[in-house]
Design a protein around this motif. Structure first.
Motif, PDB file in Angstrom:
ATOM      1  N   VAL A   1      -7.903  -7.851   1.573  1.00 27.69           N
ATOM      2  CA  VAL A   1      -7.492  -8.401   0.294  1.00 27.69           C
ATOM      3  C   VAL A   1      -8.004  -9.824   0.152  1.00 27.69           C
ATOM      4  O   VAL A   1      -7.883 -10.638   1.072  1.00 27.69           O
ATOM      5  CB  VAL A   1      -5.954  -8.390   0.156  1.00 27.69           C
ATOM      6  CG1 VAL A   1      -5.522  -9.042  -1.154  1.00 27.69           C
ATOM      7  CG2 VAL A   1      -5.421  -6.969   0.243  1.00 27.69           C
ATOM      8  N   ARG A   2      -8.568 -10.103  -0.997  1.00 30.33           N
ATOM      9  CA  ARG A   2      -8.896 -11.463  -1.378  1.00 30.33           C
ATOM     10  C   ARG A   2      -7.930 -11.858  -2.494  1.00 30.33           C
ATOM     11  O   ARG A   2      -8.026 -11.337  -3.606  1.00 30.33           O
ATOM     12  CB  ARG A   2     -10.340 -11.590  -1.845  1.00 30.33           C
ATOM     13  CG  ARG A   2     -10.809 -13.028  -1.973  1.00 30.33           C
ATOM     14  CD  ARG A   2     -12.246 -13.127  -2.509  1.00 30.33           C
ATOM     15  NE  ARG A   2     -13.179 -12.301  -1.783  1.00 30.33           N
ATOM     16  CZ  ARG A   2     -13.771 -12.647  -0.645  1.00 30.33           C
ATOM     17  NH1 ARG A   2     -13.511 -13.829  -0.095  1.00 30.33           N
ATOM     18  NH2 ARG A   2     -14.607 -11.819  -0.059  1.00 30.33           N
ATOM     19  N   ARG A   3      -7.029 -12.747  -2.204  1.00 25.18           N
ATOM     20  CA  ARG A   3      -6.006 -13.115  -3.177  1.00 25.18           C
ATOM     21  C   ARG A   3      -6.563 -13.943  -4.324  1.00 25.18           C
ATOM     22  O   ARG A   3      -6.124 -13.807  -5.467  1.00 25.18           O
ATOM     23  CB  ARG A   3      -4.871 -13.878  -2.500  1.00 25.18           C
ATOM     24  CG  ARG A   3      -4.056 -13.043  -1.513  1.00 25.18           C
ATOM     25  CD  ARG A   3      -2.822 -13.806  -1.076  1.00 25.18           C
ATOM     26  NE  ARG A   3      -2.002 -13.025  -0.163  1.00 25.18           N
ATOM     27  CZ  ARG A   3      -2.092 -13.098   1.154  1.00 25.18           C
ATOM     28  NH1 ARG A   3      -2.963 -13.918   1.724  1.00 25.18           N
ATOM     29  NH2 ARG A   3      -1.289 -12.356   1.909  1.00 25.18           N
TER      30      ARG A   3
ATOM     31  N   SER B   1     -11.130   0.304 -10.353  1.00 29.28           N
ATOM     32  CA  SER B   1     -10.327  -0.003 -11.523  1.00 29.28           C
ATOM     33  C   SER B   1      -8.863   0.342 -11.314  1.00 29.28           C
ATOM     34  O   SER B   1      -7.986  -0.199 -11.996  1.00 29.28           O
ATOM     35  CB  SER B   1     -10.864   0.730 -12.755  1.00 29.28           C
ATOM     36  OG  SER B   1     -10.690   2.132 -12.641  1.00 29.28           O
ATOM     37  N   LYS B   2      -8.587   1.243 -10.377  1.00 29.42           N
ATOM     38  CA  LYS B   2      -7.219   1.655 -10.083  1.00 29.42           C
ATOM     39  C   LYS B   2      -6.719   1.134  -8.746  1.00 29.42           C
ATOM     40  O   LYS B   2      -5.593   1.454  -8.351  1.00 29.42           O
ATOM     41  CB  LYS B   2      -7.114   3.176 -10.102  1.00 29.42           C
ATOM     42  CG  LYS B   2      -7.447   3.806 -11.441  1.00 29.42           C
ATOM     43  CD  LYS B   2      -7.351   5.324 -11.371  1.00 29.42           C
ATOM     44  CE  LYS B   2      -7.677   5.963 -12.702  1.00 29.42           C
ATOM     45  NZ  LYS B   2      -7.610   7.443 -12.632  1.00 29.42           N
ATOM     46  N   ASN B   3      -7.537   0.358  -8.056  1.00 32.43           N
ATOM     47  CA  ASN B   3      -7.180  -0.160  -6.735  1.00 32.43           C
ATOM     48  C   ASN B   3      -6.722   0.963  -5.811  1.00 32.43           C
ATOM     49  O   ASN B   3      -5.727   0.837  -5.095  1.00 32.43           O
ATOM     50  CB  ASN B   3      -6.099  -1.236  -6.858  1.00 32.43           C
ATOM     51  CG  ASN B   3      -6.559  -2.432  -7.654  1.00 32.43           C
ATOM     52  OD1 ASN B   3      -7.695  -2.882  -7.509  1.00 32.43           O
ATOM     53  ND2 ASN B   3      -5.684  -2.964  -8.499  1.00 32.43           N
ATOM     54  N   THR B   4      -7.464   2.031  -5.843  1.00 32.83           N
ATOM     55  CA  THR B   4      -7.087   3.227  -5.117  1.00 32.83           C
ATOM     56  C   THR B   4      -8.227   3.709  -4.240  1.00 32.83           C
ATOM     57  O   THR B   4      -9.384   3.715  -4.667  1.00 32.83           O
ATOM     58  CB  THR B   4      -6.680   4.351  -6.085  1.00 32.83           C
ATOM     59  OG1 THR B   4      -5.585   3.910  -6.899  1.00 32.83           O
ATOM     60  CG2 THR B   4      -6.265   5.597  -5.323  1.00 32.83           C
ATOM     61  N   ALA B   5      -7.887   4.097  -3.028  1.00 31.62           N
ATOM     62  CA  ALA B   5      -8.832   4.711  -2.116  1.00 31.62           C
ATOM     63  C   ALA B   5      -8.393   6.134  -1.828  1.00 31.62           C
ATOM     64  O   ALA B   5      -7.194   6.432  -1.771  1.00 31.62           O
ATOM     65  CB  ALA B   5      -8.927   3.921  -0.814  1.00 31.62           C
TER      66      ALA B   5
ATOM     67  N   LEU C   1       0.845  -1.177   0.000  1.00 28.57           N
ATOM     68  CA  LEU C   1       0.000   0.000   0.000  1.00 28.57           C
ATOM     69  C   LEU C   1       0.885   1.233   0.000  1.00 28.57           C
ATOM     70  O   LEU C   1       1.767   1.372   0.846  1.00 28.57           O
ATOM     71  CB  LEU C   1      -0.914   0.017   1.224  1.00 28.57           C
ATOM     72  CG  LEU C   1      -1.783  -1.224   1.426  1.00 28.57           C
ATOM     73  CD1 LEU C   1      -2.610  -1.089   2.699  1.00 28.57           C
ATOM     74  CD2 LEU C   1      -2.689  -1.445   0.223  1.00 28.57           C
ATOM     75  N   VAL C   2       0.640   2.107  -0.948  1.00 32.87           N
ATOM     76  CA  VAL C   2       1.402   3.336  -1.073  1.00 32.87           C
ATOM     77  C   VAL C   2       0.473   4.499  -0.801  1.00 32.87           C
ATOM     78  O   VAL C   2      -0.468   4.744  -1.559  1.00 32.87           O
ATOM     79  CB  VAL C   2       2.048   3.461  -2.462  1.00 32.87           C
ATOM     80  CG1 VAL C   2       2.835   4.765  -2.554  1.00 32.87           C
ATOM     81  CG2 VAL C   2       2.951   2.271  -2.745  1.00 32.87           C
TER      82      VAL C   2
ATOM     83  N   ALA D   1      -3.109   0.261  -3.890  1.00 32.69           N
ATOM     84  CA  ALA D   1      -2.731  -1.110  -3.595  1.00 32.69           C
ATOM     85  C   ALA D   1      -2.117  -1.742  -4.823  1.00 32.69           C
ATOM     86  O   ALA D   1      -2.709  -1.724  -5.911  1.00 32.69           O
ATOM     87  CB  ALA D   1      -3.950  -1.910  -3.136  1.00 32.69           C
ATOM     88  N   THR D   2      -0.933  -2.280  -4.655  1.00 29.76           N
ATOM     89  CA  THR D   2      -0.247  -2.945  -5.754  1.00 29.76           C
ATOM     90  C   THR D   2       0.053  -4.379  -5.369  1.00 29.76           C
ATOM     91  O   THR D   2       0.184  -4.713  -4.196  1.00 29.76           O
ATOM     92  CB  THR D   2       1.055  -2.225  -6.126  1.00 29.76           C
ATOM     93  OG1 THR D   2       1.944  -2.209  -4.998  1.00 29.76           O
ATOM     94  CG2 THR D   2       0.766  -0.794  -6.561  1.00 29.76           C
ATOM     95  N   GLY D   3       0.182  -5.201  -6.379  1.00 36.28           N
ATOM     96  CA  GLY D   3       0.453  -6.601  -6.163  1.00 36.28           C
ATOM     97  C   GLY D   3      -0.554  -7.456  -6.903  1.00 36.28           C
ATOM     98  O   GLY D   3      -1.270  -6.985  -7.794  1.00 36.28           O
ATOM     99  N   ARG D   4      -0.591  -8.696  -6.516  1.00 36.76           N
ATOM    100  CA  ARG D   4      -1.501  -9.625  -7.153  1.00 36.76           C
ATOM    101  C   ARG D   4      -2.601 -10.024  -6.175  1.00 36.76           C
ATOM    102  O   ARG D   4      -2.312 -10.542  -5.092  1.00 36.76           O
ATOM    103  CB  ARG D   4      -0.745 -10.871  -7.642  1.00 36.76           C
ATOM    104  CG  ARG D   4      -1.610 -11.835  -8.443  1.00 36.76           C
ATOM    105  CD  ARG D   4      -0.813 -13.045  -8.915  1.00 36.76           C
ATOM    106  NE  ARG D   4      -1.613 -13.946  -9.724  1.00 36.76           N
ATOM    107  CZ  ARG D   4      -2.419 -14.891  -9.234  1.00 36.76           C
ATOM    108  NH1 ARG D   4      -2.506 -15.060  -7.922  1.00 36.76           N
ATOM    109  NH2 ARG D   4      -3.115 -15.661 -10.048  1.00 36.76           N
ATOM    110  N   PHE D   5      -3.818  -9.803  -6.582  1.00 37.51           N
ATOM    111  CA  PHE D   5      -4.959 -10.163  -5.764  1.00 37.51           C
ATOM    112  C   PHE D   5      -6.195 -10.193  -6.637  1.00 37.51           C
ATOM    113  O   PHE D   5      -6.225  -9.611  -7.729  1.00 37.51           O
ATOM    114  CB  PHE D   5      -5.144  -9.198  -4.583  1.00 37.51           C
ATOM    115  CG  PHE D   5      -4.958  -7.755  -4.941  1.00 37.51           C
ATOM    116  CD1 PHE D   5      -3.754  -7.111  -4.679  1.00 37.51           C
ATOM    117  CD2 PHE D   5      -5.973  -7.032  -5.541  1.00 37.51           C
ATOM    118  CE1 PHE D   5      -3.580  -5.773  -5.005  1.00 37.51           C
ATOM    119  CE2 PHE D   5      -5.810  -5.702  -5.873  1.00 37.51           C
ATOM    120  CZ  PHE D   5      -4.612  -5.078  -5.607  1.00 37.51           C
ATOM    121  N   TYR D   6      -7.202 -10.850  -6.126  1.00 39.88           N
ATOM    122  CA  TYR D   6      -8.440 -10.964  -6.875  1.00 39.88           C
ATOM    123  C   TYR D   6      -9.281  -9.697  -6.762  1.00 39.88           C
ATOM    124  O   TYR D   6      -9.757  -9.165  -7.773  1.00 39.88           O
ATOM    125  CB  TYR D   6      -9.233 -12.182  -6.402  1.00 39.88           C
ATOM    126  CG  TYR D   6     -10.548 -12.379  -7.122  1.00 39.88           C
ATOM    127  CD1 TYR D   6     -10.586 -12.824  -8.434  1.00 39.88           C
ATOM    128  CD2 TYR D   6     -11.751 -12.125  -6.480  1.00 39.88           C
ATOM    129  CE1 TYR D   6     -11.782 -13.006  -9.091  1.00 39.88           C
ATOM    130  CE2 TYR D   6     -12.957 -12.310  -7.128  1.00 39.88           C
ATOM    131  CZ  TYR D   6     -12.961 -12.746  -8.439  1.00 39.88           C
ATOM    132  OH  TYR D   6     -14.164 -12.930  -9.084  1.00 39.88           O
TER     133      TYR D   6
END
Length: 121
Positions: A99-101, A74-78, A4-5, A24-29
């Protein structure tokens, strides 16, 4: 795996406003929930706001009104919009995500490193 940045913190005069961002970056569902917490010296960490993926929001007892959470799935951003900042808003603001991986699997959660918000009188 998930990072999380946070950005947007800084020094703001009372009455001003700012917007915090958490990516949020990385791999997740998916990210069932994204939210913000804050902590000032000597105090417990407290909920600011959380928004679930469907759009529902929950706000902390003392922050509702001047704080608005939003997210771009769509950007995984809050985002956290804070208006009419007060000195008591000073503290470290932490992004928190659920997070749901993988689809159908249990969730886990992650905390950001926090971004400092300082409100001067």
């Amino acid at each position: 795996q998930v990072q999380l940045v946070e950005s947007g913190g800084g020094l703001v005069q009372a009455g001003g406003s700012l917007t915090l961002s958490c990516v949020a970056t990385g791999r997740f569902y998916n990210l069932p929930a994204m939210g913000w917490y804050r902590q000032s010296p000597g105090n417990q960490r407290e909920l600011v706001a959380v928004q679930v993926s469907g759009g529902g929001t929950t706000y902390g007892d003392f922050v509702k009104g001047r704080f608005t959470i939003s997210r771009d799935n769509s950007k995984n951003t809050a985002y956290l919009q804070i208006n009419s900042l007060e000195p008591d808003d000073t503290g470290v603001y932490y992004c928190h995500v659920v997070v749901r991986r993988h689809a159908g699997r249990p969730t886990t959660d992650y905390w950001g490193q926090g971004t400092q918000v300082t409100v001067s009188a």
